[in-house]
Design a protein around this motif. Sequence first.
Motif, mmCIF file in Angstrom:
data_model
loop_
_atom_site.group_PDB
_atom_site.id
_atom_site.type_symbol
_atom_site.label_atom_id
_atom_site.label_comp_id
_atom_site.label_asym_id
_atom_site.label_seq_id
_atom_site.Cartn_x
_atom_site.Cartn_y
_atom_site.Cartn_z
ATOM 1 N N LEU A 205 4.307 2.386 12.689
ATOM 2 C CA LEU A 205 3.128 3.232 12.856
ATOM 3 C C LEU A 205 3.322 4.612 12.237
ATOM 4 O O LEU A 205 2.525 5.520 12.468
ATOM 5 C CB LEU A 205 2.808 3.373 14.345
ATOM 6 C CG LEU A 205 2.247 2.111 15.002
ATOM 7 C CD1 LEU A 205 2.421 2.161 16.513
ATOM 8 C CD2 LEU A 205 0.794 1.927 14.634
ATOM 9 N N SER A 206 4.365 4.773 11.448
ATOM 10 C CA SER A 206 4.624 6.049 10.796
ATOM 11 C C SER A 206 3.838 6.150 9.493
ATOM 12 O O SER A 206 3.682 5.153 8.781
ATOM 13 C CB SER A 206 6.115 6.192 10.498
ATOM 14 O OG SER A 206 6.362 7.340 9.705
ATOM 15 N N PRO A 207 3.338 7.339 9.148
ATOM 16 C CA PRO A 207 2.697 7.504 7.837
ATOM 17 C C PRO A 207 3.697 7.495 6.684
ATOM 18 O O PRO A 207 3.299 7.413 5.520
ATOM 19 C CB PRO A 207 2.011 8.871 7.950
ATOM 20 C CG PRO A 207 2.800 9.604 8.985
ATOM 21 C CD PRO A 207 3.268 8.558 9.959
ATOM 22 N N LEU A 208 4.978 7.577 7.001
ATOM 23 C CA LEU A 208 6.028 7.539 5.988
ATOM 24 C C LEU A 208 6.624 6.141 5.968
ATOM 25 O O LEU A 208 7.077 5.633 6.997
ATOM 26 C CB LEU A 208 7.110 8.568 6.317
ATOM 27 C CG LEU A 208 8.215 8.792 5.303
ATOM 28 C CD1 LEU A 208 7.653 9.398 4.026
ATOM 29 C CD2 LEU A 208 9.290 9.699 5.891
ATOM 30 N N LEU B 200 3.517 7.617 1.298
ATOM 31 C CA LEU B 200 2.666 7.992 2.423
ATOM 32 C C LEU B 200 1.563 6.952 2.515
ATOM 33 O O LEU B 200 0.958 6.587 1.494
ATOM 34 C CB LEU B 200 2.056 9.382 2.208
ATOM 35 C CG LEU B 200 2.978 10.580 2.411
ATOM 36 C CD1 LEU B 200 2.225 11.868 2.098
ATOM 37 C CD2 LEU B 200 3.516 10.624 3.839
ATOM 38 N N ARG B 201 1.281 6.481 3.720
ATOM 39 C CA ARG B 201 0.299 5.406 3.842
ATOM 40 C C ARG B 201 -0.423 5.488 5.171
ATOM 41 O O ARG B 201 0.031 6.158 6.118
ATOM 42 C CB ARG B 201 0.982 4.046 3.719
ATOM 43 C CG ARG B 201 1.961 3.735 4.839
ATOM 44 C CD ARG B 201 2.716 2.454 4.570
ATOM 45 N NE ARG B 201 3.679 2.164 5.612
ATOM 46 C CZ ARG B 201 4.632 1.243 5.523
ATOM 47 N NH1 ARG B 201 4.745 0.535 4.410
ATOM 48 N NH2 ARG B 201 5.463 1.021 6.513
ATOM 49 N N ASN B 202 -1.539 4.821 5.227
ATOM 50 C CA ASN B 202 -2.247 4.631 6.484
ATOM 51 C C ASN B 202 -1.332 3.850 7.423
ATOM 52 O O ASN B 202 -0.842 2.774 7.058
ATOM 53 C CB ASN B 202 -3.532 3.839 6.212
ATOM 54 C CG ASN B 202 -4.359 3.609 7.461
ATOM 55 O OD1 ASN B 202 -3.860 3.609 8.572
ATOM 56 N ND2 ASN B 202 -5.649 3.381 7.264
ATOM 57 N N PRO B 203 -1.051 4.361 8.626
ATOM 58 C CA PRO B 203 -0.145 3.633 9.522
ATOM 59 C C PRO B 203 -0.565 2.195 9.798
ATOM 60 O O PRO B 203 0.288 1.352 10.109
ATOM 61 C CB PRO B 203 -0.174 4.480 10.803
ATOM 62 C CG PRO B 203 -0.484 5.860 10.328
ATOM 63 C CD PRO B 203 -1.435 5.672 9.186
ATOM 64 N N HIS C 253 -1.461 0.069 7.634
ATOM 65 C CA HIS C 253 -0.834 -0.772 6.615
ATOM 66 C C HIS C 253 0.605 -1.099 7.007
ATOM 67 O O HIS C 253 1.057 -2.235 6.842
ATOM 68 C CB HIS C 253 -0.863 -0.073 5.261
ATOM 69 C CG HIS C 253 -2.232 0.075 4.682
ATOM 70 N ND1 HIS C 253 -3.001 -0.994 4.304
ATOM 71 C CD2 HIS C 253 -2.973 1.181 4.419
ATOM 72 C CE1 HIS C 253 -4.161 -0.565 3.831
ATOM 73 N NE2 HIS C 253 -4.167 0.758 3.880
ATOM 74 N N SER D 115 0.829 -1.205 0.000
ATOM 75 C CA SER D 115 0.000 0.000 0.000
ATOM 76 C C SER D 115 0.862 1.253 0.000
ATOM 77 O O SER D 115 2.072 1.202 0.228
ATOM 78 C CB SER D 115 -0.892 0.011 1.239
ATOM 79 O OG SER D 115 -0.104 0.155 2.399
ATOM 80 N N GLY D 116 0.216 2.395 -0.235
ATOM 81 C CA GLY D 116 0.885 3.674 -0.082
ATOM 82 C C GLY D 116 0.798 4.556 -1.313
ATOM 83 O O GLY D 116 0.762 4.069 -2.452
#
Length: 432
Positions: A225-228, A238-241, A243, A61-62
């Motif tokens: 748990l980072s969005p990066l 950039l992704r939903n943490p 994922h 994802s991302g």
Amino acid sequence: MTPLRLLDPGPLRALAHGVGSQHDLPISPFYAFAGAFTALFVSFLALGLLWSRSRFRGDASGLPLPGALQRAADAPATRTALRVLGLAAWAFVLLCLLLGPDDPESNPAPGAVYVLLWVGLVPASLLLGPVWRLASPLRALHALLPRPAAPRPLPPRLGLRPAALGLFAFTWLELVAPDPASATTLLAALTAYTVLHLLAAARHGEAWFAQADPFEAYSTLLARLSPLGRRADGRLVLRNPFHGLDATPEQPGLVATVCVLLGSTAYDGFSDTPSWIDTVQTSPLGRTPTATLGLLGAVALVAALYCLCAAATRPLSGPVPRPLAAFAHSLLPIALGYLVAHYFSLLVTEGPRTVMVALGTDNALPPAPPLGPGGLAALQVTAVVTGHVLGVVAAHDRAVRLFPPARAVAGQLPLLALMITYTTGGLTLLLA
């Protein structure tokens, strides 16, 4: 893991641990527990009714970031600069321990290790990803030393177990050792850490650090748990943490590593209670052995509860491959919630003070806490409850992927019981 043990055990140390004593709480314990249990039950019921298939896609994802940004992030010059900065900071700490005063209020080294490194890695990893892997002084030193022609492969069953052991050793140093802020103690510990890991890396290659360096494992797990993050193809996204959390490898030692984080933080809160202080002071074993047993007991209790929960899923959901590792990722948001609850005020007060001492400011005083007692209490309770709710979401998505549809909800009942138990213990430690 409250480094304010190193300093004057005054009001700042109380802020770092909890929101006050039972008789002067700015938040009613009844409302705190009622709100927490309501949030967990509502989340569980809503997920059971509305979330019937797995939605998290892990490393697939991302949203890709611009190519120029990725090229800058992956450029050799960027990687070299980060390692130089990390190595310079490590050398500065060692020089402060060698040449600086043995007073932790005048020497920035204890604050640099126990506050800026240990606590500061939490927001840094959440915002930027696994930063310690990029700035690790161990990796920088290893790159400068002769490398083995044929590194010996690490046993596949080893996993993160060395990192779990290293995390326990560090928390023992900070929470149990008689004088953790002493320049001699800290210098010996950092020297042993550096030498042992460099010797092991000389035998096994750079792969050793990913599995054995406690700070790298700590940063890498929090970075889930980072969005990066990075997709499986290496693209920066950039992704939903959730994922990134779902992509946590189910490797040996993951449960042990997360349980050390949870158990040591729980012991940190419990160790300030009058009953435990009295037990340690009056124990015939002595302070250090008793405190060591307490730390071991806290980690063992957290691990035992999780193992019981994993075992209880079998009769309710049917056979589950590797049940211990399958849901270990759901403990990471809980660990993060505890870390934020316990150490937020510590970082924003003692962190700046450590920087001021390092810059040579005389009589550096920490800034006033950014939140009053009521605001801090709300933040701490919210952090603990949010961590558990996120853990419920992560566990549910994994359950509907692994369990037959008819058993997916029932199979999560042990996980819900575990979350309630952890929530009760976490809030009790904060509010007691």
